[in-house]
Design a protein around this motif. Sequence first.
Motif, PDB file in Angstrom:
ATOM      1  N   LEU A   8      -1.166  50.728  -2.812  1.00 38.59           N
ATOM      2  CA  LEU A   8      -0.220  51.825  -2.964  1.00 38.59           C
ATOM      3  C   LEU A   8       0.153  52.013  -4.430  1.00 38.59           C
ATOM      4  N   PRO A   9       0.322  53.265  -4.856  1.00 38.75           N
ATOM      5  CA  PRO A   9       0.855  53.478  -6.200  1.00 38.75           C
ATOM      6  C   PRO A   9       2.358  53.195  -6.169  1.00 38.75           C
ATOM      7  N   TYR A  10       2.886  52.641  -7.247  1.00 40.69           N
ATOM      8  CA  TYR A  10       4.318  52.333  -7.242  1.00 40.69           C
ATOM      9  C   TYR A  10       5.136  53.581  -7.535  1.00 40.69           C
ATOM     10  N   ILE A  11       5.974  53.948  -6.546  1.00 41.17           N
ATOM     11  CA  ILE A  11       6.928  55.037  -6.710  1.00 41.17           C
ATOM     12  C   ILE A  11       8.272  54.461  -6.280  1.00 41.17           C
ATOM     13  N   GLN A  12       9.191  54.373  -7.235  1.00 42.62           N
ATOM     14  CA  GLN A  12      10.482  53.729  -6.994  1.00 42.62           C
ATOM     15  C   GLN A  12      11.196  54.326  -5.781  1.00 42.62           C
ATOM     16  N   GLY A  13      11.634  53.446  -4.879  1.00 44.53           N
ATOM     17  CA  GLY A  13      12.366  53.860  -3.696  1.00 44.53           C
ATOM     18  C   GLY A  13      11.497  54.147  -2.487  1.00 44.53           C
ATOM     19  N   ILE A  14      10.255  54.550  -2.701  1.00 42.97           N
ATOM     20  CA  ILE A  14       9.361  54.903  -1.594  1.00 42.97           C
ATOM     21  C   ILE A  14       8.414  53.760  -1.269  1.00 42.97           C
ATOM     22  N   THR A  15       7.833  53.149  -2.304  1.00 42.04           N
ATOM     23  CA  THR A  15       6.851  52.089  -2.091  1.00 42.04           C
ATOM     24  C   THR A  15       7.457  50.907  -1.337  1.00 42.04           C
ATOM     25  N   GLU A  16       8.690  50.531  -1.676  1.00 43.75           N
ATOM     26  CA  GLU A  16       9.348  49.404  -1.008  1.00 43.75           C
ATOM     27  C   GLU A  16       9.500  49.658   0.497  1.00 43.75           C
ATOM     28  N   SER A  17       9.889  50.866   0.867  1.00 48.61           N
ATOM     29  CA  SER A  17      10.056  51.227   2.288  1.00 48.61           C
ATOM     30  C   SER A  17       8.716  51.171   3.021  1.00 48.61           C
ATOM     31  N   LEU A  18       7.672  51.712   2.383  1.00 51.43           N
ATOM     32  CA  LEU A  18       6.336  51.680   2.989  1.00 51.43           C
ATOM     33  C   LEU A  18       5.855  50.242   3.175  1.00 51.43           C
ATOM     34  N   GLU A  19       6.114  49.390   2.200  1.00 54.13           N
ATOM     35  CA  GLU A  19       5.699  47.976   2.301  1.00 54.13           C
ATOM     36  C   GLU A  19       6.333  47.311   3.520  1.00 54.13           C
ATOM     37  N   ARG A  20       7.640  47.551   3.728  1.00 55.14           N
ATOM     38  CA  ARG A  20       8.338  46.952   4.880  1.00 55.14           C
ATOM     39  C   ARG A  20       7.752  47.434   6.206  1.00 55.14           C
ATOM     40  N   ILE A  21       7.471  48.736   6.300  1.00 60.30           N
ATOM     41  CA  ILE A  21       6.917  49.301   7.535  1.00 60.30           C
ATOM     42  C   ILE A  21       5.531  48.711   7.806  1.00 60.30           C
ATOM     43  N   LEU A  22       4.687  48.670   6.778  1.00 64.36           N
ATOM     44  CA  LEU A  22       3.329  48.152   6.944  1.00 64.36           C
ATOM     45  C   LEU A  22       3.334  46.659   7.268  1.00 64.36           C
ATOM     46  N   LYS A  23       4.307  45.910   6.717  1.00 64.89           N
ATOM     47  CA  LYS A  23       4.405  44.474   6.977  1.00 64.89           C
ATOM     48  C   LYS A  23       4.690  44.205   8.465  1.00 64.89           C
ATOM     49  N   LYS A  24       5.475  45.073   9.103  1.00 62.51           N
ATOM     50  CA  LYS A  24       5.783  44.943  10.527  1.00 62.51           C
ATOM     51  C   LYS A  24       4.527  45.063  11.379  1.00 62.51           C
ATOM     52  N   HIS A  25       3.523  45.824  10.874  1.00 61.18           N
ATOM     53  CA  HIS A  25       2.268  46.026  11.603  1.00 61.18           C
ATOM     54  C   HIS A  25       1.140  45.120  11.085  1.00 61.18           C
TER      55      HIS A  25
END
Length: 162
Positions: A8-25
Amino acid sequence: MSKGRVTLPYIQGITESLERILKKHNIATVVKPKTTLRNLLAHPIDKLQDSVKTDCVYKIPCMSCNKVYIGETGRTFGCRLEEHKKETESTKVGRYTRAQKKEAEKEENKLALTDHIMRNNCAVDWDGAKVIDREDNRLTRWIKETVWIRKSTPVMNRILKK
């Protein structure tokens, strides 16, 4: 056990949320910066003009027909182009009778470009002349010139028959 990996490209505020969602899966994430020093420095703003380029293969189009002249030089393209201009301007070009044209076709000038202009009463598109390839190794540059001559048809160059 991870199901896969996503970059993922780092975009402040968005990348962190995507990481958490993907980690759940059970999907691993790799984060890369969107802008790097390499991206900023690898593409210089000022492009080198053709006239100052050296070690190049170039083409000069004819204004009157669709033929091109392919050449190569180790010096600057601008310097070589000036030599071509002087050579073609030094020869007298004019209308021929059939007999004069036949005589002119027997003569060979230093450049195939000059021969083309004299024999066909053509004009050269000097503004359309451009560098089409670059190579600092002389032998490889000669090979590239030959390849470009074969690829670019029709050409003004003198081609040896097989």
